[in-house]
Design a protein around this motif. Structure first.
Motif, PDB file in Angstrom:
ATOM      1  N   SER A 173      -4.764   2.006   1.841  1.00  0.00           N
ATOM      2  CA  SER A 173      -5.152   0.742   1.215  1.00  0.00           C
ATOM      3  C   SER A 173      -6.248   0.041   2.007  1.00  0.00           C
ATOM      4  O   SER A 173      -6.867  -0.906   1.521  1.00  0.00           O
ATOM      5  CB  SER A 173      -3.938  -0.179   1.098  1.00  0.00           C
ATOM      6  OG  SER A 173      -3.343  -0.405   2.367  1.00  0.00           O
ATOM      7  N   GLY A 174      -6.487   0.518   3.248  1.00  0.00           N
ATOM      8  CA  GLY A 174      -7.524  -0.062   4.094  1.00  0.00           C
ATOM      9  C   GLY A 174      -8.537   0.976   4.515  1.00  0.00           C
ATOM     10  O   GLY A 174      -8.974   1.810   3.711  1.00  0.00           O
ATOM     11  N   GLN A 175      -8.890   0.961   5.781  1.00  0.00           N
ATOM     12  CA  GLN A 175      -9.915   1.858   6.302  1.00  0.00           C
ATOM     13  C   GLN A 175      -9.276   2.953   7.165  1.00  0.00           C
ATOM     14  O   GLN A 175      -8.206   2.761   7.754  1.00  0.00           O
ATOM     15  CB  GLN A 175     -10.931   1.053   7.106  1.00  0.00           C
ATOM     16  CG  GLN A 175     -11.695   0.055   6.222  1.00  0.00           C
ATOM     17  CD  GLN A 175     -12.428  -1.008   7.009  1.00  0.00           C
ATOM     18  OE1 GLN A 175     -11.851  -1.688   7.842  1.00  0.00           O
ATOM     19  NE2 GLN A 175     -13.716  -1.154   6.745  1.00  0.00           N
ATOM     20  N   PHE A 231     -13.161  -4.147  13.697  1.00  0.00           N
ATOM     21  CA  PHE A 231     -12.438  -4.451  12.472  1.00  0.00           C
ATOM     22  C   PHE A 231     -11.946  -5.889  12.548  1.00  0.00           C
ATOM     23  O   PHE A 231     -11.435  -6.328  13.578  1.00  0.00           O
ATOM     24  CB  PHE A 231     -11.241  -3.511  12.294  1.00  0.00           C
ATOM     25  CG  PHE A 231     -11.618  -2.056  12.236  1.00  0.00           C
ATOM     26  CD1 PHE A 231     -11.930  -1.455  11.033  1.00  0.00           C
ATOM     27  CD2 PHE A 231     -11.669  -1.289  13.401  1.00  0.00           C
ATOM     28  CE1 PHE A 231     -12.282  -0.119  10.966  1.00  0.00           C
ATOM     29  CE2 PHE A 231     -12.018   0.050  13.351  1.00  0.00           C
ATOM     30  CZ  PHE A 231     -12.331   0.640  12.134  1.00  0.00           C
ATOM     31  N   ASP A 232     -12.098  -6.632  11.453  1.00  0.00           N
ATOM     32  CA  ASP A 232     -11.614  -8.004  11.435  1.00  0.00           C
ATOM     33  C   ASP A 232     -10.562  -8.170  10.349  1.00  0.00           C
ATOM     34  O   ASP A 232     -10.301  -7.263   9.560  1.00  0.00           O
ATOM     35  CB  ASP A 232     -12.759  -9.002  11.226  1.00  0.00           C
ATOM     36  CG  ASP A 232     -13.508  -8.768   9.924  1.00  0.00           C
ATOM     37  OD1 ASP A 232     -12.909  -8.197   8.978  1.00  0.00           O
ATOM     38  OD2 ASP A 232     -14.692  -9.133   9.832  1.00  0.00           O
ATOM     39  N   CYS A 233      -9.949  -9.341  10.354  1.00  0.00           N
ATOM     40  CA  CYS A 233      -8.925  -9.647   9.360  1.00  0.00           C
ATOM     41  C   CYS A 233      -9.583 -10.222   8.115  1.00  0.00           C
ATOM     42  O   CYS A 233      -9.591 -11.435   7.899  1.00  0.00           O
ATOM     43  CB  CYS A 233      -7.908 -10.628   9.932  1.00  0.00           C
ATOM     44  SG  CYS A 233      -6.775  -9.908  11.120  1.00  0.00           S
ATOM     45  N   SER A 234     -10.169  -9.368   7.316  1.00  0.00           N
ATOM     46  CA  SER A 234     -10.799  -9.835   6.088  1.00  0.00           C
ATOM     47  C   SER A 234      -9.751 -10.273   5.074  1.00  0.00           C
ATOM     48  O   SER A 234     -10.036 -11.017   4.154  1.00  0.00           O
ATOM     49  CB  SER A 234     -11.679  -8.726   5.493  1.00  0.00           C
ATOM     50  OG  SER A 234     -10.923  -7.544   5.295  1.00  0.00           O
ATOM     51  N   SER A 235      -8.519  -9.813   5.264  1.00  0.00           N
ATOM     52  CA  SER A 235      -7.398 -10.237   4.415  1.00  0.00           C
ATOM     53  C   SER A 235      -6.136 -10.251   5.263  1.00  0.00           C
ATOM     54  O   SER A 235      -6.053  -9.572   6.289  1.00  0.00           O
ATOM     55  CB  SER A 235      -7.226  -9.289   3.219  1.00  0.00           C
ATOM     56  OG  SER A 235      -6.961  -7.976   3.670  1.00  0.00           O
ATOM     57  N   ASP A 236      -5.169 -11.035   4.836  1.00  0.00           N
ATOM     58  CA  ASP A 236      -3.921 -11.111   5.594  1.00  0.00           C
ATOM     59  C   ASP A 236      -3.160  -9.799   5.496  1.00  0.00           C
ATOM     60  O   ASP A 236      -3.158  -9.134   4.451  1.00  0.00           O
ATOM     61  CB  ASP A 236      -3.044 -12.246   5.057  1.00  0.00           C
ATOM     62  CG  ASP A 236      -3.650 -13.612   5.333  1.00  0.00           C
ATOM     63  OD1 ASP A 236      -4.435 -13.725   6.290  1.00  0.00           O
ATOM     64  OD2 ASP A 236      -3.330 -14.553   4.577  1.00  0.00           O
ATOM     65  N   ALA A 237      -2.493  -9.443   6.599  1.00  0.00           N
ATOM     66  CA  ALA A 237      -1.667  -8.245   6.583  1.00  0.00           C
ATOM     67  C   ALA A 237      -0.465  -8.469   5.674  1.00  0.00           C
ATOM     68  O   ALA A 237       0.127  -9.554   5.690  1.00  0.00           O
ATOM     69  CB  ALA A 237      -1.198  -7.914   8.001  1.00  0.00           C
ATOM     70  N   PRO A 238      -0.112  -7.486   4.868  1.00  0.00           N
ATOM     71  CA  PRO A 238       1.037  -7.661   3.980  1.00  0.00           C
ATOM     72  C   PRO A 238       2.324  -7.770   4.778  1.00  0.00           C
ATOM     73  O   PRO A 238       2.476  -7.101   5.815  1.00  0.00           O
ATOM     74  CB  PRO A 238       1.018  -6.379   3.133  1.00  0.00           C
ATOM     75  CG  PRO A 238       0.314  -5.374   3.989  1.00  0.00           C
ATOM     76  CD  PRO A 238      -0.711  -6.144   4.759  1.00  0.00           C
TER      77      PRO A 238
END
Length: 281
Positions: A204-206, A249-256
């Motif tokens: 779902s990410g990189q 890598f940055d927090c472009s979205s909150d971790a689920p």
């Protein structure tokens, strides 16, 4: 969070205040035995030198993380380097006793992970009897406040356990071996080409692929892997760093939100002795 590719599976993971050196194989080129079974295919390892600025890169390490004890993940040079710095070594409960016998300050990561939230994900390093002989191995999911979550798969094939972990934990970054290691007989010892594609599509990410071009039984090249990922339509989410390259890598979205689970690993027996004997360690 930053990830610096050192060589093979060795990376420096910067997460929060931690600078974690993962799986340090620090030997000079051609100082370790080859892993291929047949003499004509076997070459002494490592095949490549460490980056020129490796000392500067790893001197900042505050801890070490070991996914498993095979010599392409922890060699004698790596052990001596860790001892000289007095660093604690995070590992699974399976590896802790043996690492302590080697004189390392081994800590079971789920019991001493400071401000990191951790899940140990059991892995299988191959298929059938070879997978058994390689012994229990593990991956690690790490989460830190205000940082991307990361899953270091360790050396594994794409088992149902690994698939389930990716689907349930939804890590924002996956670090996975892509060398498609093979002794020269039988199936691959870790993700095959088809499994690498499936892994990238599941993510779902990189995805950061490493364990490439440094060991004689890892035949996948960076060029070939890039072509495979581009052809599969996964090129945009995949990173294939060169040795010495630093990724941010940055927090472009909150971790689920996830519920971490406790998993048990089987205790290795003669397998560890056999693999160490074969590798000349």
């Amino acid at each position: 969070m930053n990830i610096t590719q050192i060589r093979n599976a060795t990376v420096l993971l910067e997460i929060g205040d931690h600078r974690i050196l993962v799986d340090p194989m620090l030997s000079s080129p051609s100082s370790l035995a080859g892993f291929r079974l047949f003499r004509g295919q076997r070459r002494k390892n490592p095949l490549t030198a460490l980056p020129d600025d490796v000392n500067q890169l790893i001197e900042s390490a505050t801890a070490v993380l070991i996914t498993h004890e095979h010599p392409d993940h922890l060699d004698k040079s790596g052990i001596e380097w860790i001892k000289s710095r007095g660093l604690k070594v995070w590992c699974s409960s399976v590896d802790a006793p043996n690492l302590r016998r080697k004189g390392l300050d081994a800590r079971i990561i789920t019991e001493d992970s400071c401000d990191l939230s951790v899940e140990v994900v059991p892995a299988i390093h191959g298929h059938g009897m070879i997978g058994w002989l390689m012994g229990p191995v593990a991956g690690y999911y790490l989460a830190h406040p205000n940082e991307p979550t990361v899953y270091i798969t360790g050396d594994t094939v794409l088992t149902d356990t690994v698939k389930s972990a990716i689907e349930r934990l939804r890590p924002q970054v996956i670090i996975a071996p892509a060398g498609t290691a093979n002794f020269g007989i039988g199936k691959d010892l870790m993700f095959s080409e088809a499994e690498l594609i499936e892994l990238a599509k599941m993510a779902s990410g990189q995805v950061v692929f490493n364990h490439l071009e440094a060991i004689d039984h890892c035949l996948m090249t960076r060029l070939r892997l890039r072509q495979i990922m581009d052809d599969a339509g996964s090129g945009q989410q995949v990173f294939i760093p060169e040795d010495g390259e630093r990724l941010e890598f940055d927090c472009s979205s909150d971790a689920p939100p996830v519920e971490l689970r406790t998993s048990s690993q089987s205790t290795p027996g003669i397998q560890k002795w056999l693999t160490a004997k074969f590798a000349g360690t």
